[in-house]
Scaffold this active site. Structure first.
Site, PDB file in Angstrom:
ATOM      1  N   LEU A   1     -11.130  -0.525  14.696  1.00 62.78           N
ATOM      2  CA  LEU A   1     -10.376  -0.258  13.473  1.00 62.78           C
ATOM      3  C   LEU A   1     -10.192   1.224  13.190  1.00 62.78           C
ATOM      4  CD1 LEU A   1     -12.118  -2.884  11.165  1.00 62.78           C
ATOM      5  CD2 LEU A   1     -10.158  -3.216  12.698  1.00 62.78           C
ATOM      6  N   ASP A   2      -9.128   1.502  12.435  1.00 60.61           N
ATOM      7  CA  ASP A   2      -8.910   2.864  11.944  1.00 60.61           C
ATOM      8  C   ASP A   2      -9.346   2.925  10.481  1.00 60.61           C
ATOM      9  OD1 ASP A   2      -6.869   1.669  10.449  1.00 60.61           O
ATOM     10  OD2 ASP A   2      -5.265   2.459  11.718  1.00 60.61           O
ATOM     11  N   GLY A   3      -9.077   4.023   9.819  1.00 60.51           N
ATOM     12  CA  GLY A   3      -9.491   4.219   8.432  1.00 60.51           C
ATOM     13  C   GLY A   3      -8.800   3.298   7.440  1.00 60.51           C
TER      14      GLY A   3
END
Length: 144
Positions: free
Chosen positions: A17-19
């Site tokens: 995942l990213d932010g």
């Protein structure tokens, strides 16, 4: 028994995942590479043919359509197959689908065969061409 379409299952983990809480766009490249490795595992005769001819697959272009966000815990299926073999290059298609049937991403990857001795792209011909052509399928094979 192998088929011309590889199917790999994976679950989205936190490190994908990213932010924003969805799969980072670069991770899809890794998911698709996993699909290609599985594809090669399913077709050892083709890989043997390539090695005997002194050839290797090399990616020269990749076009991805990101269609929906995948999130932590999603179960994904990565489908991989060869959809076209030309004189000098071929086209591998990937489709990533969530368990609920939503298409998350799809991509067309152009490859060439590298002549390992000369270190340059080679024509796709002879027994190698026959082996690849025998595995070619249409993009319709990627839809349920």
């Amino acid at each position: 028994m192998s088929t011309s379409l590889s199917r790999v299952q994976l679950r989205v983990r936190g490190y994908h995942l990213d932010g924003y809480g969805h799969v980072n766009n670069a991770r899809y490249l890794e998911f698709m590479e996993e699909g290609r490795w599985d594809y090669f595992d399913q077709h050892p005769a083709m890989i043997k043919e390539l090695h005997q001819a002194g050839r290797a697959f090399v990616v020269v272009n990749l076009n991805i359509d990101y269609l929906a966000a995948a999130r932590h815990g999603d179960d994904l299926e990565i489908m991989t197959g060869i959809v076209n073999v030309g004189e000098r290059s071929g086209l591998c298609h990937h489709r990533i689908v969530r368990k609920d049937g939503t298409v998350i991403a799809q991509a067309d990857l152009t490859f060439v065969l590298l002549d390992m001795r000369a270190n340059k792209a080679a024509a796709i011909e002879g027994e190698v061409r026959e082996a690849l052509a025998a595995l070619t399928l249409s993009k319709e094979a990627f839809t349920p």
